[in-house]
Design an enzyme around this catalytic site. Structure first.
Site, mmCIF file in Angstrom:
data_model
loop_
_atom_site.group_PDB
_atom_site.id
_atom_site.type_symbol
_atom_site.label_atom_id
_atom_site.label_comp_id
_atom_site.label_asym_id
_atom_site.label_seq_id
_atom_site.Cartn_x
_atom_site.Cartn_y
_atom_site.Cartn_z
ATOM 1 N N GLY A 279 -4.830 7.771 4.470
ATOM 2 C CA GLY A 279 -5.339 9.109 4.753
ATOM 3 C C GLY A 279 -4.291 10.119 5.158
ATOM 4 O O GLY A 279 -4.621 11.283 5.420
ATOM 5 N N VAL A 280 -3.014 9.719 5.206
ATOM 6 C CA VAL A 280 -1.985 10.647 5.672
ATOM 7 C C VAL A 280 -1.669 11.712 4.628
ATOM 8 O O VAL A 280 -1.147 12.782 4.946
ATOM 9 C CB VAL A 280 -0.697 9.869 6.076
ATOM 10 C CG1 VAL A 280 0.102 9.449 4.841
ATOM 11 C CG2 VAL A 280 0.165 10.682 7.030
ATOM 12 N N GLY A 281 -1.966 11.441 3.355
ATOM 13 C CA GLY A 281 -1.734 12.454 2.332
ATOM 14 C C GLY A 281 -0.777 12.032 1.228
ATOM 15 O O GLY A 281 -0.228 12.888 0.524
ATOM 16 N N LYS A 282 -0.599 10.735 1.014
ATOM 17 C CA LYS A 282 0.335 10.256 -0.017
ATOM 18 C C LYS A 282 -0.124 10.658 -1.422
ATOM 19 O O LYS A 282 0.665 11.157 -2.227
ATOM 20 C CB LYS A 282 0.468 8.725 0.076
ATOM 21 C CG LYS A 282 0.992 8.222 1.408
ATOM 22 C CD LYS A 282 1.152 6.718 1.431
ATOM 23 C CE LYS A 282 -0.170 5.976 1.309
ATOM 24 N NZ LYS A 282 -1.067 6.212 2.446
ATOM 25 N N SER A 283 -1.397 10.416 -1.711
ATOM 26 C CA SER A 283 -1.907 10.725 -3.056
ATOM 27 C C SER A 283 -1.915 12.224 -3.316
ATOM 28 O O SER A 283 -1.615 12.678 -4.427
ATOM 29 C CB SER A 283 -3.317 10.142 -3.221
ATOM 30 O OG SER A 283 -3.304 8.739 -3.095
ATOM 31 N N ASP B 235 -2.013 3.863 -4.561
ATOM 32 C CA ASP B 235 -2.727 2.939 -3.678
ATOM 33 C C ASP B 235 -2.110 1.549 -3.670
ATOM 34 O O ASP B 235 -1.607 1.088 -2.647
ATOM 35 C CB ASP B 235 -4.205 2.856 -4.041
ATOM 36 C CG ASP B 235 -5.010 2.130 -2.978
ATOM 37 O OD1 ASP B 235 -4.641 2.247 -1.792
ATOM 38 O OD2 ASP B 235 -5.975 1.443 -3.315
ATOM 39 N N HIS C 89 0.856 -1.177 0.000
ATOM 40 C CA HIS C 89 0.000 0.000 0.000
ATOM 41 C C HIS C 89 0.895 1.230 0.000
ATOM 42 O O HIS C 89 1.745 1.406 0.871
ATOM 43 C CB HIS C 89 -0.908 0.005 1.237
ATOM 44 C CG HIS C 89 -1.727 1.257 1.361
ATOM 45 N ND1 HIS C 89 -2.747 1.572 0.496
ATOM 46 C CD2 HIS C 89 -1.647 2.289 2.250
ATOM 47 C CE1 HIS C 89 -3.282 2.721 0.848
ATOM 48 N NE2 HIS C 89 -2.633 3.175 1.914
ATOM 49 N N GLY D 189 2.980 5.212 4.179
ATOM 50 C CA GLY D 189 2.340 5.923 5.281
ATOM 51 C C GLY D 189 0.953 5.392 5.530
ATOM 52 O O GLY D 189 0.401 4.645 4.700
#
Length: 310
Positions: free
Chosen positions: A158-162, A179, A140, A155
């Site tokens: 929801g931490v902000g990777k995308s 993802d 992931h 991470g």
């Protein structure tokens, strides 16, 4: 584990099937091909029998020069080991004898649609088979290419990777996978990052939904695969958790036996995370060239230390 059949190989390289259509579902076990040479003169101690066998102009010319009986013996000594298939790159002229042997032993015989440079064909064939048969795993995260350097962003959900990847695309960098990242072990030192086909070109952004980055920003926003050089873990901000050391101690994450350098970047409103990722990529590249900013800085201080100690 992924499989690769002779039929898939024939389709990929537009090969003509001369004989052995009923054996096209045979699985290829070895990711590299073999060009028989010593085997034609009777040396079989190291004959890789499970590899695809390639016959180019050199091999075919040699066989043509043999007498009928000697040629029959030379080829017979090889086909009795039942390699997965033969691929001829030198055209179909005078291949009756080879065709007959393959019919008798039920071995697929394939032909490039026109004569090609055998070494070039082997290079393309082996590169394809290595990728298709490479051990792989999924993780992931998000995979991006920044300044030509493959980065794996990890991470919590929801931490902000995308969102970070989207900002990097806006700065001219490329998305590889969002993802679900497929990691392939191409060698003991090479880890390839790619997508799982279903998510190809898609980026999922909270509050926005799915974006097709190619449709939205052009082909320059996407790259099919990249060699993973660095892992960056995006984590939530923790007060007093960061330090200002001149150089961080190196840490690594193991993926299928390959150790990838790993670092952490904490998130906080106002921090330029994309800029920090660019800095991390540039710093990694400079280290590969043998340059360390910390060592350079300390070397400039040495004269002052020397004066103060006198």
């Amino acid at each position: 584990m992924k499989t690769l059949t002779i039929e898939q190989l024939a389709s990929k390289f537009s090969l003509q099937v001369i004989v052995g259509t009923e054996k096209l579902q045979t699985e290829i076990k070895q990711p590299r091909s073999h060009r028989p040479g010593l085997e034609f003169v009777g040396h079989f101690d190291f004959f890789p029998t499970q590899r695809v066998q390639i016959l180019g102009k050199k091999e075919i010319t040699y066989l043509h020069k043999l007498s009928h009986e000697e040629r029959k013996m030379r080829i017979g000594n090889i086909v009795k080991y039942h390699p997965p298939c033969f691929i001829v790159t030198a055209g179909d002229k005078g291949l009756t004898y080879l065709t007959q042997h393959c019919i008798e032993e039920n071995i697929p015989l394939l032909l490039t649609k026109e004569p090609v440079v055998t070494t070039d064909f082997i290079a393309r064939l082996d590169a394809y088979m290595v990728k298709e048969l490479a051990p792989e795993m999924t993780v992931h995260g998000v995979c991006v290419n920044v300044f030509g350097i493959g980065l794996l962003l990890r991470g919590d959900s929801g931490v902000g990777k995308s969102e970070t990847a989207h900002t990097l695309i806006g700065r001219g960098h490329r998305l590889v996978a969002d993802d679900i990242v497929v990691l392939k072990k191409l060698s003991a030192q090479t880890l390839l990052g790619t997508h799982d086909e279903k998510t190809k070109e898609f980026l999922a952004l909270r509050s926005i939904g799915l974006l097709n980055v190619v449709r939205s920003y052009g082909q320059k926003a996407f790259q099919n695969e990249t060699r993973i050089a660095l892992e960056i873990n995006l984590t939530k901000w923790e007060k007093d958790a960061l330090n200002n050391d001149l150089e961080q101690e190196p840490s690594y994450t193991d993926y299928m036996g390959i150790k990838i350098p790993s670092m952490e970047i904490q998130l906080q409103p106002g921090r330029d995370i994309a800029g920090l990722i660019e800095a991390a990529a540039n710093n990694w590249f400079l280290r590969q060239q043998g340059y360390s900013a910390a060592e350079d800085f300390l070397s400039r201080l040495e004269p002052e230390f020397s004066v103060s100690n006198e």
